[in-house]
Design an enzyme around this catalytic site. Structure first.
Site, PDB file in Angstrom:
ATOM      1  N   TYR A  35      -0.646  11.772  14.421  1.00 52.76           N
ATOM      2  CA  TYR A  35       0.020  10.893  13.521  1.00 52.76           C
ATOM      3  C   TYR A  35       1.069   9.949  14.421  1.00 52.76           C
ATOM      4  O   TYR A  35       1.113   8.465  14.161  1.00 52.76           O
ATOM      5  CB  TYR A  35       1.211  11.456  12.535  1.00 52.76           C
ATOM      6  CG  TYR A  35       2.104  10.939  11.748  1.00 52.76           C
ATOM      7  CD1 TYR A  35       1.509  10.014  10.547  1.00 52.76           C
ATOM      8  CD2 TYR A  35       3.512  10.515  12.106  1.00 52.76           C
ATOM      9  CE1 TYR A  35       2.387   9.144   9.894  1.00 52.76           C
ATOM     10  CE2 TYR A  35       4.259   9.510  11.252  1.00 52.76           C
ATOM     11  CZ  TYR A  35       3.872   9.020  10.070  1.00 52.76           C
ATOM     12  OH  TYR A  35       4.519   8.165   9.278  1.00 52.76           O
ATOM     13  N   ILE A  83       8.912   5.028  -0.149  1.00 50.54           N
ATOM     14  CA  ILE A  83       9.204   3.811   0.453  1.00 50.54           C
ATOM     15  C   ILE A  83       8.551   2.767  -0.183  1.00 50.54           C
ATOM     16  O   ILE A  83       9.199   1.682  -0.502  1.00 50.54           O
ATOM     17  CB  ILE A  83       9.094   3.922   1.794  1.00 50.54           C
ATOM     18  CG1 ILE A  83      10.128   4.741   2.382  1.00 50.54           C
ATOM     19  CG2 ILE A  83       9.192   2.479   2.477  1.00 50.54           C
ATOM     20  CD1 ILE A  83       9.989   4.929   3.895  1.00 50.54           C
ATOM     21  N   GLY A  84       7.254   2.864  -0.535  1.00 40.58           N
ATOM     22  CA  GLY A  84       6.583   1.825  -1.038  1.00 40.58           C
ATOM     23  C   GLY A  84       6.793   1.340  -2.257  1.00 40.58           C
ATOM     24  O   GLY A  84       6.956   0.158  -2.793  1.00 40.58           O
ATOM     25  N   SER A 118       6.894   4.744  13.252  1.00 46.42           N
ATOM     26  CA  SER A 118       7.670   6.125  13.100  1.00 46.42           C
ATOM     27  C   SER A 118       8.483   6.484  14.309  1.00 46.42           C
ATOM     28  O   SER A 118       9.109   7.851  14.266  1.00 46.42           O
ATOM     29  CB  SER A 118       6.784   7.239  12.655  1.00 46.42           C
ATOM     30  OG  SER A 118       6.178   7.239  11.551  1.00 46.42           O
ATOM     31  N   SER A 150       2.686   4.889  -4.662  1.00 48.89           N
ATOM     32  CA  SER A 150       2.120   5.748  -5.558  1.00 48.89           C
ATOM     33  C   SER A 150       3.130   6.761  -6.160  1.00 48.89           C
ATOM     34  O   SER A 150       2.783   7.557  -7.160  1.00 48.89           O
ATOM     35  CB  SER A 150       1.004   6.751  -4.806  1.00 48.89           C
ATOM     36  OG  SER A 150       1.307   7.480  -3.808  1.00 48.89           O
ATOM     37  N   THR A 155       0.889  -1.115  -0.077  1.00 46.82           N
ATOM     38  CA  THR A 155       0.097  -0.020   0.040  1.00 46.82           C
ATOM     39  C   THR A 155       0.701   1.150  -0.040  1.00 46.82           C
ATOM     40  O   THR A 155       2.060   1.216   0.298  1.00 46.82           O
ATOM     41  CB  THR A 155      -0.932  -0.196   1.301  1.00 46.82           C
ATOM     42  OG1 THR A 155      -0.272  -0.054   2.446  1.00 46.82           O
ATOM     43  CG2 THR A 155      -1.873  -1.369   1.148  1.00 46.82           C
ATOM     44  N   GLY A 156       0.320   2.492  -0.449  1.00 44.69           N
ATOM     45  CA  GLY A 156       0.992   3.505  -0.344  1.00 44.69           C
ATOM     46  C   GLY A 156       2.268   3.770  -1.508  1.00 44.69           C
ATOM     47  O   GLY A 156       3.015   4.415  -1.161  1.00 44.69           O
TER      48      GLY A 156
END
Length: 283
Positions: free
Chosen positions: A194, A35-36, A180, A30, A27-28
């Site tokens: 976050y 990182i994805g 994180s 894009s 996921t992520g």
């Protein structure tokens, strides 16, 4: 004869395609600077078929912007890394703030890659819309919870249900989440929402690992530390670089190498762990 004999010499030789025949949802994924994308390339290079999830409107609203060539260019870059010519790379959109999307995404990814997903890398996150304790409000907290925490748990739920429905679970079940470093010295006082949402994933790692063990799935969480994904420039960028012993930021492929290894059989005994991959970053 020892209870646990040493592996045969052939078993000690590293397979150049340790993920051949396996499937992954990242996921992520894009942007080619993210990182994805780096994770997907590593998994593909190891032989896996990969489904890339993207939500272009999120990136378009950020200072770094969406990938100028769009999701197909991202997928093309992953295809260039394919180690197994029989493997495939597919992609599709999804706004994971919608509680119905995680299960739908898991279904779409499985259908595109032959009926199952072996490896889930939940790399996506909501960027921005955050602040200090005095600045945040209920809407900010809810937005980060929905994307950064709730959607990840719903993805894992859909993944686990898919595994449970198999007559016999396929080998190599893996879940990797991203956190994180909010629990390391200094915390994240400027990004309370976050940090809280990501911290929930780290906190849930052992529980999820225990819950999915019967499905032959390992669950681990990676803290990649500060990674250069084009979100900081100028003097601020240099100040961060100076806090690494190597004098440079982490690059997307740094955590990607760790995540790809966790997806292989070499890491089958590693589960329930939160792993910091920070290059010695001095906080």
């Amino acid at each position: 004869m020892p209870l646990y004999p040493d592996p045969a010499p052939a078993a000690l030789r590293r397979d150049p395609l340790p993920l051949r025949g396996r499937t992954a949802l990242v996921t992520g994924a894009s942007r080619r600077g993210g990182i994805g994308y780096a994770v997907a390339r590593r998994l593909a290079a190891y032989g896996a078929s990969v489904y890339l999830h993207h939500h272009v409107p999120h990136d378009a609203a950020q200072p770094w912007g969406a990938d100028p060539a769009g999701p197909e260019a991202v997928a093309a870059g992953v295809r260039e890394a394919l180690g197994d010519p029989a493997a495939r790379v597919c992609h599709g959109p999804g706004d994971l703030a919608d509680s119905a999307v995680p299960a739908a995404l898991m279904g779409a990814a499985a259908e595109a890659l032959g009926g199952r997903i072996d490896i889930l890398v939940a790399n996506h996150a909501l960027s921005g819309l955050d602040g200090t304790l005095d600045e945040i409000d209920a809407a900010v907290l809810d937005a980060h919870w929905a994307v950064d925490t709730r959607s990840v748990l719903l993805l894992i739920q859909a993944y686990a249900r898919q595994r449970a429905a198999m007559a016999e679970p396929a080998p190599g079940g893996r879940v990797v989440m991203m956190t994180s470093g909010q629990d390391i010295a200094g915390g994240m006082p400027q990004e309370i929402a976050y940090g809280l949402a990501k911290g929930a994933l780290a906190s849930a790692t052992r529980s999820l690992a225990s819950g999915l063990a019967d499905l032959a799935v390992t669950v681990n969480t990676v803290n990649p530390g500060p990674v250069d994904t084009d979100y900081l420039t100028g003097e601020d960028y240099q100040r961060v670089a100076e806090r690494f012993p190597a004098g440079r930021w982490g690059m997307p492929d740094d955590p990607a190498r760790l995540i790809a290894w966790l997806a292989t059989d070499e890491a089958e005994w590693i589960t329930g762990q939160v792993v910091d991959s920070e290059g010695g970053f001095r906080r």
